[in-house]
Scaffold this motif. Structure first.
Motif, PDB file in Angstrom:
ATOM      1  N   ARG A  27      38.903  31.120  -4.392  1.00 47.37           N
ATOM      2  CA  ARG A  27      37.673  30.402  -5.212  1.00 47.37           C
ATOM      3  C   ARG A  27      36.408  31.391  -5.145  1.00 47.37           C
ATOM      4  O   ARG A  27      35.869  31.682  -6.045  1.00 47.37           O
ATOM      5  CB  ARG A  27      37.238  29.132  -4.883  1.00 47.37           C
ATOM      6  N   THR A  31      35.019  38.175 -10.316  1.00 50.52           N
ATOM      7  CA  THR A  31      35.834  38.258 -11.418  1.00 50.52           C
ATOM      8  C   THR A  31      36.562  39.671 -11.294  1.00 50.52           C
ATOM      9  O   THR A  31      37.752  39.748 -11.734  1.00 50.52           O
ATOM     10  CB  THR A  31      35.209  37.984 -12.767  1.00 50.52           C
ATOM     11  N   GLN A  54      38.421  29.382 -10.503  1.00 48.79           N
ATOM     12  CA  GLN A  54      37.659  28.869 -11.446  1.00 48.79           C
ATOM     13  C   GLN A  54      37.888  29.409 -12.911  1.00 48.79           C
ATOM     14  O   GLN A  54      38.627  30.474 -13.247  1.00 48.79           O
ATOM     15  CB  GLN A  54      36.327  29.225 -11.199  1.00 48.79           C
ATOM     16  N   THR A  55      37.363  28.736 -13.819  1.00 47.87           N
ATOM     17  CA  THR A  55      37.577  29.302 -15.357  1.00 47.87           C
ATOM     18  C   THR A  55      37.478  30.822 -15.696  1.00 47.87           C
ATOM     19  O   THR A  55      38.097  31.555 -15.989  1.00 47.87           O
ATOM     20  CB  THR A  55      36.902  28.299 -16.390  1.00 47.87           C
ATOM     21  N   SER A  56      36.162  30.914 -14.958  1.00 47.83           N
ATOM     22  CA  SER A  56      35.556  32.331 -15.151  1.00 47.83           C
ATOM     23  C   SER A  56      36.567  33.335 -14.436  1.00 47.83           C
ATOM     24  O   SER A  56      36.707  34.604 -15.125  1.00 47.83           O
ATOM     25  CB  SER A  56      34.329  32.692 -14.632  1.00 47.83           C
ATOM     26  N   GLN A  57      37.178  32.978 -13.435  1.00 41.60           N
ATOM     27  CA  GLN A  57      38.277  34.048 -12.758  1.00 41.60           C
ATOM     28  C   GLN A  57      39.360  33.998 -13.646  1.00 41.60           C
ATOM     29  O   GLN A  57      39.815  35.308 -13.872  1.00 41.60           O
ATOM     30  CB  GLN A  57      38.545  33.398 -11.490  1.00 41.60           C
ATOM     31  N   THR A  80      41.229  22.122 -17.946  1.00 44.35           N
ATOM     32  CA  THR A  80      39.904  22.925 -18.427  1.00 44.35           C
ATOM     33  C   THR A  80      40.099  24.345 -17.935  1.00 44.35           C
ATOM     34  O   THR A  80      39.622  25.221 -18.649  1.00 44.35           O
ATOM     35  CB  THR A  80      38.891  22.662 -17.444  1.00 44.35           C
ATOM     36  N   GLN A  81      41.258  24.604 -16.821  1.00 39.01           N
ATOM     37  CA  GLN A  81      41.552  26.043 -16.312  1.00 39.01           C
ATOM     38  C   GLN A  81      42.400  26.744 -17.747  1.00 39.01           C
ATOM     39  O   GLN A  81      42.166  27.863 -18.115  1.00 39.01           O
ATOM     40  CB  GLN A  81      42.247  26.126 -15.371  1.00 39.01           C
TER      41      GLN A  81
END
Length: 168
Positions: A27, A31, A54-57, A80-81
């Motif tokens: 986590r 990125t 995380q979604t940003s990753q 959400t992912q």
């Protein structure tokens, strides 16, 4: 701390070494570090590690990286992912990977696209295969799944052919 690793250092790690990262460590990857992971390294991640991203990753993963994920890794993703994956990332999924997505995950992605319909190409059912089907389509709107819709069906057939689909 993994977020201090250079992308060169990360690329030198084996899939086995990457699989030894804890979920907290996974986590904490920035990125650019996630974007540098190879498909083989991503395949080394456990379902728990994938779920910890995380979604940003996930949003920085290239289509080739996403297509390297196993169906068990994909089923570990939260709704959400899935919604956070880039459109090109979801387009890179192969039908068996898409089949691993649940209705809720497809619905979340459809809502994220803000399009009137989103189609998912899946392997044909055994009955469809016996009848000569090359693939099966699920049509999802932000509010519901449709049993059939003409324009999305025709558009999906065209996209399937343009992406190299070969009718039997």
């Amino acid at each position: 701390q993994l977020n201090n690793f250079s992308t060169t250092t990360l690329k030198s790690l084996t899939a086995s070494q990457v699989s030894n990262f804890g979920t907290t460590q996974t986590r904490s990857l920035n990125t650019s570090a996630v974007a540098a992971l190879t498909g083989t390294q991503l395949q080394g991640l456990t379902t728990m590690q994938i779920a910890a991203l995380q979604t940003s990753q996930l949003n920085v993963l290239a289509p080739t990286q996403i297509s390297a994920l196993s169906t068990s890794q994909l089923t570990g993703l939260k709704t959400t992912q899935i919604a956070g994956l880039s459109a090109s990332g979801v387009a890179a999924l192969i039908p068996s990977q898409i089949a691993a997505l649940g209705s809720t995950q497809m619905q979340a992605f459809a809502a994220w696209t803000q399009l009137s319909e989103t189609t998912f190409v899946l392997p044909p059912t055994p009955q469809g295969l016996a009848a000569g089907a090359d693939y099966r389509v699920r049509i999802v709107t932000p509010g519901m799944e449709l049993p059939f819709a003409g324009h999305p069906t025709l558009g999906t057939a065209d996209a399937w052919l343009r992406q190299g689909g070969q009718p039997r």
